[in-house]
Design a protein around this motif. Structure first.
Motif, PDB file in Angstrom:
ATOM      1  N   VAL A   1       0.838  -1.207   0.000  1.00  0.00           N
ATOM      2  CA  VAL A   1       0.000   0.000   0.000  1.00  0.00           C
ATOM      3  C   VAL A   1       0.872   1.256   0.000  1.00  0.00           C
ATOM      4  O   VAL A   1       0.566   2.242  -0.684  1.00  0.00           O
ATOM      5  N   ALA A   2       1.976   1.222   0.766  1.00  0.00           N
ATOM      6  CA  ALA A   2       2.877   2.378   0.803  1.00  0.00           C
ATOM      7  C   ALA A   2       3.489   2.640  -0.563  1.00  0.00           C
ATOM      8  O   ALA A   2       3.621   3.797  -0.990  1.00  0.00           O
ATOM      9  N   ILE A   3       3.865   1.581  -1.269  1.00  0.00           N
ATOM     10  CA  ILE A   3       4.439   1.763  -2.605  1.00  0.00           C
ATOM     11  C   ILE A   3       3.395   2.333  -3.571  1.00  0.00           C
ATOM     12  O   ILE A   3       3.698   3.233  -4.373  1.00  0.00           O
ATOM     13  N   CYS A   4       2.159   1.828  -3.503  1.00  0.00           N
ATOM     14  CA  CYS A   4       1.086   2.379  -4.358  1.00  0.00           C
ATOM     15  C   CYS A   4       0.845   3.851  -4.044  1.00  0.00           C
ATOM     16  O   CYS A   4       0.677   4.676  -4.959  1.00  0.00           O
ATOM     17  N   ALA A   5       0.811   4.191  -2.752  1.00  0.00           N
ATOM     18  CA  ALA A   5       0.628   5.598  -2.378  1.00  0.00           C
ATOM     19  C   ALA A   5       1.802   6.442  -2.839  1.00  0.00           C
ATOM     20  O   ALA A   5       1.625   7.578  -3.310  1.00  0.00           O
ATOM     21  N   TYR A   6       3.010   5.891  -2.734  1.00  0.00           N
ATOM     22  CA  TYR A   6       4.200   6.627  -3.188  1.00  0.00           C
ATOM     23  C   TYR A   6       4.131   6.906  -4.681  1.00  0.00           C
ATOM     24  O   TYR A   6       4.440   8.024  -5.136  1.00  0.00           O
ATOM     25  N   LEU A   7       3.736   5.909  -5.474  1.00  0.00           N
ATOM     26  CA  LEU A   7       3.666   6.102  -6.921  1.00  0.00           C
ATOM     27  C   LEU A   7       2.688   7.201  -7.295  1.00  0.00           C
ATOM     28  O   LEU A   7       2.922   7.974  -8.231  1.00  0.00           O
ATOM     29  N   LEU A   8       1.567   7.294  -6.551  1.00  0.00           N
ATOM     30  CA  LEU A   8       0.595   8.355  -6.822  1.00  0.00           C
ATOM     31  C   LEU A   8       1.099   9.706  -6.316  1.00  0.00           C
ATOM     32  O   LEU A   8       0.995  10.719  -7.011  1.00  0.00           O
ATOM     33  N   MET A   9       1.661   9.723  -5.110  1.00  0.00           N
ATOM     34  CA  MET A   9       2.089  10.982  -4.500  1.00  0.00           C
ATOM     35  C   MET A   9       3.323  11.569  -5.168  1.00  0.00           C
ATOM     36  O   MET A   9       3.518  12.793  -5.151  1.00  0.00           O
ATOM     37  N   SER A  10       4.173  10.732  -5.744  1.00  0.00           N
ATOM     38  CA  SER A  10       5.408  11.236  -6.356  1.00  0.00           C
ATOM     39  C   SER A  10       5.225  11.627  -7.810  1.00  0.00           C
ATOM     40  O   SER A  10       6.159  12.163  -8.423  1.00  0.00           O
ATOM     41  N   ALA A  11       4.053  11.379  -8.385  1.00  0.00           N
ATOM     42  CA  ALA A  11       3.818  11.761  -9.781  1.00  0.00           C
ATOM     43  C   ALA A  11       3.856  13.290  -9.911  1.00  0.00           C
ATOM     44  O   ALA A  11       3.269  14.002  -9.084  1.00  0.00           O
ATOM     45  N   PRO A  12       4.554  13.829 -10.897  1.00  0.00           N
ATOM     46  CA  PRO A  12       4.628  15.293 -11.053  1.00  0.00           C
ATOM     47  C   PRO A  12       3.258  15.958 -11.157  1.00  0.00           C
ATOM     48  O   PRO A  12       3.044  17.046 -10.611  1.00  0.00           O
ATOM     49  N   LEU A  13       2.307  15.286 -11.840  1.00  0.00           N
ATOM     50  CA  LEU A  13       0.973  15.879 -11.960  1.00  0.00           C
ATOM     51  C   LEU A  13       0.280  15.958 -10.612  1.00  0.00           C
ATOM     52  O   LEU A  13      -0.414  16.940 -10.312  1.00  0.00           O
ATOM     53  N   SER A  14       0.472  14.937  -9.745  1.00  0.00           N
ATOM     54  CA  SER A  14      -0.133  14.959  -8.412  1.00  0.00           C
ATOM     55  C   SER A  14       0.429  16.108  -7.583  1.00  0.00           C
ATOM     56  O   SER A  14      -0.321  16.840  -6.918  1.00  0.00           O
ATOM     57  N   LYS A  15       1.741  16.296  -7.621  1.00  0.00           N
ATOM     58  CA  LYS A  15       2.348  17.394  -6.869  1.00  0.00           C
ATOM     59  C   LYS A  15       1.855  18.742  -7.386  1.00  0.00           C
ATOM     60  O   LYS A  15       1.615  19.669  -6.598  1.00  0.00           O
ATOM     61  N   HIS A  16       1.707  18.848  -8.703  1.00  0.00           N
ATOM     62  CA  HIS A  16       1.251  20.107  -9.294  1.00  0.00           C
ATOM     63  C   HIS A  16      -0.188  20.422  -8.897  1.00  0.00           C
ATOM     64  O   HIS A  16      -0.495  21.540  -8.461  1.00  0.00           O
ATOM     65  N   LEU A  17      -1.079  19.443  -9.022  1.00  0.00           N
ATOM     66  CA  LEU A  17      -2.494  19.690  -8.748  1.00  0.00           C
ATOM     67  C   LEU A  17      -2.756  19.920  -7.273  1.00  0.00           C
ATOM     68  O   LEU A  17      -3.540  20.799  -6.900  1.00  0.00           O
ATOM     69  N   THR A  18      -2.122  19.143  -6.389  1.00  0.00           N
ATOM     70  CA  THR A  18      -2.403  19.289  -4.957  1.00  0.00           C
ATOM     71  C   THR A  18      -1.929  20.626  -4.416  1.00  0.00           C
ATOM     72  O   THR A  18      -2.566  21.202  -3.527  1.00  0.00           O
ATOM     73  N   PHE A  19      -0.819  21.157  -4.951  1.00  0.00           N
ATOM     74  CA  PHE A  19      -0.299  22.422  -4.425  1.00  0.00           C
ATOM     75  C   PHE A  19      -0.977  23.625  -5.065  1.00  0.00           C
ATOM     76  O   PHE A  19      -1.255  24.615  -4.386  1.00  0.00           O
ATOM     77  N   ASN A  20      -1.253  23.545  -6.367  1.00  0.00           N
ATOM     78  CA  ASN A  20      -1.821  24.692  -7.069  1.00  0.00           C
ATOM     79  C   ASN A  20      -3.347  24.715  -7.057  1.00  0.00           C
ATOM     80  O   ASN A  20      -3.952  25.758  -7.271  1.00  0.00           O
ATOM     81  N   PHE A  21      -3.975  23.556  -6.811  1.00  0.00           N
ATOM     82  CA  PHE A  21      -5.434  23.477  -6.709  1.00  0.00           C
ATOM     83  C   PHE A  21      -5.797  22.731  -5.415  1.00  0.00           C
ATOM     84  O   PHE A  21      -6.325  21.612  -5.460  1.00  0.00           O
ATOM     85  N   PRO A  22      -5.508  23.325  -4.242  1.00  0.00           N
ATOM     86  CA  PRO A  22      -5.789  22.613  -2.983  1.00  0.00           C
ATOM     87  C   PRO A  22      -7.264  22.291  -2.786  1.00  0.00           C
ATOM     88  O   PRO A  22      -7.598  21.389  -2.018  1.00  0.00           O
ATOM     89  N   GLU A  23      -8.165  23.002  -3.472  1.00  0.00           N
ATOM     90  CA  GLU A  23      -9.592  22.710  -3.323  1.00  0.00           C
ATOM     91  C   GLU A  23      -9.967  21.346  -3.890  1.00  0.00           C
ATOM     92  O   GLU A  23     -11.045  20.827  -3.562  1.00  0.00           O
ATOM     93  N   LEU A  24      -9.103  20.748  -4.699  1.00  0.00           N
ATOM     94  CA  LEU A  24      -9.390  19.405  -5.204  1.00  0.00           C
ATOM     95  C   LEU A  24      -9.387  18.369  -4.091  1.00  0.00           C
ATOM     96  O   LEU A  24      -9.874  17.253  -4.281  1.00  0.00           O
ATOM     97  N   HIS A  25      -8.857  18.715  -2.927  1.00  0.00           N
ATOM     98  CA  HIS A  25      -8.910  17.786  -1.802  1.00  0.00           C
ATOM     99  C   HIS A  25     -10.345  17.579  -1.320  1.00  0.00           C
ATOM    100  O   HIS A  25     -10.627  16.586  -0.639  1.00  0.00           O
ATOM    101  N   LEU A  26     -11.234  18.519  -1.635  1.00  0.00           N
ATOM    102  CA  LEU A  26     -12.652  18.292  -1.337  1.00  0.00           C
ATOM    103  C   LEU A  26     -13.188  17.121  -2.151  1.00  0.00           C
ATOM    104  O   LEU A  26     -14.035  16.353  -1.671  1.00  0.00           O
ATOM    105  N   VAL A  27     -12.692  16.975  -3.375  1.00  0.00           N
ATOM    106  CA  VAL A  27     -13.081  15.827  -4.197  1.00  0.00           C
ATOM    107  C   VAL A  27     -12.545  14.538  -3.576  1.00  0.00           C
ATOM    108  O   VAL A  27     -13.252  13.523  -3.505  1.00  0.00           O
ATOM    109  N   VAL A  28     -11.288  14.572  -3.110  1.00  0.00           N
ATOM    110  CA  VAL A  28     -10.703  13.398  -2.450  1.00  0.00           C
ATOM    111  C   VAL A  28     -11.504  13.043  -1.207  1.00  0.00           C
ATOM    112  O   VAL A  28     -11.790  11.859  -0.944  1.00  0.00           O
TER     113      VAL A  28
END
Length: 505
Positions: A450-477
Motif C-alpha cells: 500500500v505504501a508503494i502504491c501511495a508513493y507512486l501516486l504521491m510522487s507523480a509530477p501531476l499529483s504534486k502540481h495539482l495538490t499544491f496549485n489546486f488545494p480545493e481538489l482535496h474536497l473531491v478526495v
C-alpha cells in the motif's frame, strides 16, 4: 427508509465534490493556473525606442503607451533611460511614459519595454462617458463634395459600421469620383475619413497598431480608423474596410491625440522592436495574480520554508485515498491504519529503493531488539520508550554507515516518524507472539504494498502540481473517501474464496 436516510449524505458528498471542482475551474480561469505541468505560454516583448537631438535645454519627452489593448494583457513595464527621471502618467483616458532631464546635448535614445500575453479575456474597453462627434467646418467647394459623398454612403448603409465601410470604399482610388479627387491628397486620407465621419454625426478617431512578428526591428506603427457605434469603439482598416482587430495586431495608441511629444529636442522619432518568447504558464499565473490583486489566494505568497512544508502536507490526502481504497475495497491488511501513508511520505522524500531498504533494515533490527526486551518482562510504556531510543540509535548508526560508504540510504531514515516505527515494531512483535510469523509477513508486506502504491501516486509530477496549485481538489478526495466508507460489499481479495462455487453454475 434506508435509502431516504442516506440521501442527505449523498447530497453532501455531491456538494463537496462539486465545490472542489468548481473552485479549481475558477482558479484556472481567473488566475490562469495550468492543469498540466510544463505548460508554456507565448509572451511578446515589445520595445519602443525614442530618438531625438538635445538642444542644451530642459527636455520633456512623452510617449503614448497602451492600456488594456484588445486581445492582450500587459504583465510588465520598464524603462531604460540613464540619467532621466521617468514616470507613467494617466490623464484624459490615456497613459503616457514621461522622461525628464534638466539639460540635454546631442543625440539621445530612450527605451520603453513591455511584455504582452495574448488573451481572450480582454475585450475592447467601453468608455465611461459616451463620446460626442467633433464639429468640423468645410469651405466650398469641399463642403459640397463632402455632402454628396456622405449622401451616397448613407443610401447604401443603415448603421454606423456599414456607413464607415461604404465611405472607405467610396474613397478608394479605383472608385473615386470628381468629388473624392477634390478632397483626397496623399497625406490627408485617414484624417479626412475621421473628419467626414464626425461631420456625419459618428464619433471617429485614429489609432496606431503594431503588427507582431518575431525578431523584427525598427518597425513602424500602422494607422487604423476607429468609430464609436453607441456602445464601444470599433476598429477598421482604412484601406480595406475590414472590421476588427487582427490576432497579431497590438493597438499601441487609442484615444490619444499624439504618439510622441518632445519638448526641448529636435528630430524626434520612435520605432519598435519585438521578440516572441515562451515562459512557464505557472510562472505567468503567479505574475498575473500579483497584478490583479488575487495573489493572496495562492500558496506562493507564503515563505519558501512554509511552501515546502505544504507541498508535502497536501500530498497526504492522496495517500489516505489510496489506503482507504486498498483496505476497504481491495481488502489488503496492513500494520496499522495509516502507517502506509507515513511510509509513503518518507519514500517521497528519499526515493523508493533507498527508503525501502532503510525501512526494512530498521524494522528487522528493531524486531530482534524487541525480542530481547520481551524477555525482561517490562511494562508496555517502558518497552515502547526503550524502543524509541533504540530506533534513534539504529537510524543514527545507519546514517553514519551509509555516509562512510558513499550512500545516503542511511541518512534518509531520519524522515521516518520514530514513535510510529517504534509502535509498529511493538505491534509486529505482539502479532508474532499471538498469530505467528505468517501474519506478520502478511500485514508487513501489505503495508509495504500500500505504501508503494501511495508513493507512486504521491510522487507523480501531476499529483504534486495539482495538490499544491489546486488545494480545493482535496474536497473531491474527501468526497471519494466518504463514498468508500459506505461500501459494504465483498472486498476484491475475498472473491477468490467463492471461486469454487463456479462449479455449481
Amino acid at each position: 427508509m434506508t435509502a431516504r436516510s442516506r440521501l442527505p449524505f449523498y447530497i453532501a458528498v455531491l456538494l463537496l465534490i462539486s465545490a472542489g471542482i468548481a473552485l479549481a475551474i475558477w482558479r484556472h480561469v481567473e488566475l490562469g493556473i495550468p492543469w498540466l505541468t510544463g505548460e508554456q505560454r507565448p509572451v511578446w516583448m515589445v520595445e519602443a525606442r525614442v530618438d531625438f537631438e538635445g538642444k542644451g535645454e530642459p527636455v520633456q519627452a512623452s510617449l503614448n503607451v497602451p492600456e488594456d489593448p484588445p486581445g492582450f494583457l500587459i504583465i510588465s513595464e520598464q524603462a531604460a533611460s540613464p540619467g532621466y527621471g521617468f514616470s507613467i502618467i494617466e490623464s484624459s483616458g490615456s497613459r503616457r511614459a514621461e522622461w525628464t532631464k534638466r539639460q540635454v546635448w546631442g543625440p539621445q535614445t530612450l527605451y520603453f519595454k513591455a511584455q504582452f500575453i495574448p488573451t481572450d479575456q480582454n475585450p475592447p474597453a467601453r468608455p465611461g462617458k459616451p463620446p460626442k462627434p467633433r464639429e468640423v467646418f468645410w469651405q466650398e467647394p469641399e463642403a459640397t463634395a463632402v455632402r454628396e459623398i456622405l449622401s451616397q454612403a448613407r443610401e447604401r448603409s443603415s448603421t454606423p459600421e456599414s456607413l464607415t465601410r461604404e465611405l472607405i470604399r467610396l474613397m478608394q482610388p479605383d472608385t473615386r469620383t470628381q468629388n473624392t479627387t477634390l478632397l483626397v491628397a496623399d497625406d490627408n486620407y485617414l484624417q479626412l475619413l475621421v473628419d467626414m465621419l464626425n461631420h456625419a454625426g459618428i464619433p471617429a478617431r485614429t489609432a496606431d497598431g503594431l503588427r507582431l512578428e518575431d525578431a523584427r526591428r525598427r518597425q513602424p506603427l500602422m494607422s487604423f480608423l476607429q468609430i464609436y457605434n453607441g456602445s464601444e469603439w470599433l476598429t477598421f482598416d482604412p484601406k480595406t474596410a475590414e472590421q476588427g482587430v487582427p490576432d497579431n495586431l497590438l493597438l499601441w495608441r487609442q484615444g490619444s491625440e499624439s504618439l510622441l511629444d518632445v519638448v526641448g529636442g529636435d528630430h524626434s522619432e520612435v520605432s519598435f522592436s519585438m521578440l516572441r518568447q515562451t515562459i512557464p504558464a505557472l510562472q505567468l499565473a503567479a505574475m498575473q495574480s500579483d497584478s490583479n490583486g488575487l495573489g493572496f489566494l495562492s500558496l506562493y505568497e507564503l515563505p519558501i520554508e512554509e511552501q515546502s512544508m505544504f507541498r508535502m502536507l497536501l500530498l497526504l490526502p492522496l495517500g489516505a485515498l489510496v489506503v482507504a481504497f486498498m483496505r476497504m475495497v481491495v481488502g489488503i491488511r496492513t500494520s496499522g491504519t495509516f502507517m502506509p501513508v507515513l511510509i509513503a511520505v518518507a519514500f517521497v522524500q528519499t526515493s523508493l529503493v533507498p527508503g525501502l531498504i532503510a525501512f526494512l533494515a530498521v524494522i528487522a533490527i528493531g524486531l530482534l531488539m524487541r525480542g530481547y526486551l520481551s524477555s525482561l518482562n517490562l511494562l508496555l510504556v517502558s518497552r515502547i520508550s526503550a524502543l524509541i531510543i533504540l530506533v534513534i540509535f539504529i537510524t543514527a548508526g545507519l546514517s553514519i554507515i551509509g555516509y562512510q560508504m558513499g550512500f545516503n540510504t542511511g541518512m534518509t531514515v531520519t524522515f521516518f516518524p520514530m514513535v510510529i516505527i517504534a509502535w509498529t515494531i511493538e505491534r509486529m512483535s505482539i502479532l508474532w507472539e499471538e498469530e505467528g510469523v505468517r501474519e506478520v509477513l502478511v500485514q508487513g508486506s501489505g503495508s509495504l504494498l500500500v505504501a508503494i502504491c501511495a508513493y507512486l501516486l504521491m510522487s507523480a509530477p501531476l499529483s504534486k502540481h495539482l495538490t499544491f496549485n489546486f488545494p480545493e481538489l482535496h474536497l473531491v478526495v474527501l468526497g471519494l473517501i466518504l463514498l468508500m466508507g459506505q461500501y459494504t460489499g465483498y472486498k476484491l481479495t475475498e472473491l477468490r474464496r467463492f471461486s469454487p462455487m463456479k462449479a455449481y453454475d
